[in-house]
Design an enzyme around this catalytic site. Sequence first.
Site, mmCIF file in Angstrom:
data_model
loop_
_atom_site.group_PDB
_atom_site.id
_atom_site.type_symbol
_atom_site.label_atom_id
_atom_site.label_comp_id
_atom_site.label_asym_id
_atom_site.label_seq_id
_atom_site.Cartn_x
_atom_site.Cartn_y
_atom_site.Cartn_z
ATOM 1 N N ARG A 1 48.735 57.218 106.205
ATOM 2 C CA ARG A 1 50.162 57.279 105.434
ATOM 3 C C ARG A 1 50.146 57.745 103.946
ATOM 4 N NH1 ARG A 1 50.857 53.388 109.601
ATOM 5 N NH2 ARG A 1 52.064 54.224 111.167
ATOM 6 N N LYS B 1 52.897 49.912 106.357
ATOM 7 C CA LYS B 1 54.104 49.650 107.731
ATOM 8 C C LYS B 1 53.455 48.809 108.091
ATOM 9 C CE LYS B 1 56.870 53.103 110.321
ATOM 10 N NZ LYS B 1 56.043 53.726 110.747
ATOM 11 N N HIS C 1 53.746 63.768 106.509
ATOM 12 C CA HIS C 1 52.619 63.334 107.850
ATOM 13 C C HIS C 1 52.038 64.929 108.213
ATOM 14 C CE1 HIS C 1 54.659 59.830 109.396
ATOM 15 N NE2 HIS C 1 55.150 59.730 108.347
ATOM 16 N N ARG D 1 47.940 63.017 108.240
ATOM 17 C CA ARG D 1 48.075 62.867 109.125
ATOM 18 C C ARG D 1 47.993 63.221 110.010
ATOM 19 N NH1 ARG D 1 48.959 56.860 109.940
ATOM 20 N NH2 ARG D 1 49.755 56.148 111.425
ATOM 21 N N HIS E 1 51.026 53.847 119.432
ATOM 22 C CA HIS E 1 51.750 54.895 120.040
ATOM 23 C C HIS E 1 51.388 54.285 121.052
ATOM 24 C CE1 HIS E 1 51.845 58.611 117.213
ATOM 25 N NE2 HIS E 1 53.257 58.078 116.687
ATOM 26 N N TYR F 1 53.691 64.544 118.181
ATOM 27 C CA TYR F 1 53.168 64.330 116.799
ATOM 28 C C TYR F 1 52.286 64.677 115.895
ATOM 29 C CZ TYR F 1 52.346 61.006 112.673
ATOM 30 O OH TYR F 1 52.010 60.972 112.064
#
Length: 185
Positions: free
Chosen positions: A40, A63, A134, A137, A161, A170
């Site tokens: 991230r 995170k 993002h 990533r 996930h 994603y």
Amino acid sequence: MNFVQPIRDPYIIEGIKEYLKLRSMRNYLFFCFGIYSGLRVSDLCKLRVSMVKGTHINIKEQKNGNKKKFIIHPKIRQDLENYIEGRRDDEFLFASRQIKKKSQLRGQPIDRSTAYKMLNDAAREFGLKEIGCHTMRKTWGYFLYRQDPNNIALLMQSFGHSKSSTTLLYIGLTQDMLDEAIVRL
């Protein structure tokens, strides 16, 4: 909230790398670390010089507190060595050139807004839309999956996930798969 996309074209990725390298080694390396590690932006910003002196980087994700270890891509090793030469181990790898307004400190890491602006300036040069923090990533995940769909479990774990459908959404593959299916009709 906008849904950002990965960069799907390897030629555009190489173009962005060259574009950034000509303007700022810091921004070039930031982008490369993003597309080669899947970290991230918040974790990239916190990297320090001492953390990139070996062949691998060990980091505790901000995170979720997960520990991650990844190799520094060989393509950027020499540029990284030149970039950190003469810098102290405790310095932030991607330090801001600005004095922070509130704290009046120098040498603090760039923040998300700086990373976002850098990415979007480069994206505009290459006609890309739906680019955000993002994107790097997602680009890492997109190419890891395209290289071998068996990497889905690795990606699920890396992204945190629990379902493969979430991971495919994603990294933008569900749209790609839909488009390819329609074209094959």
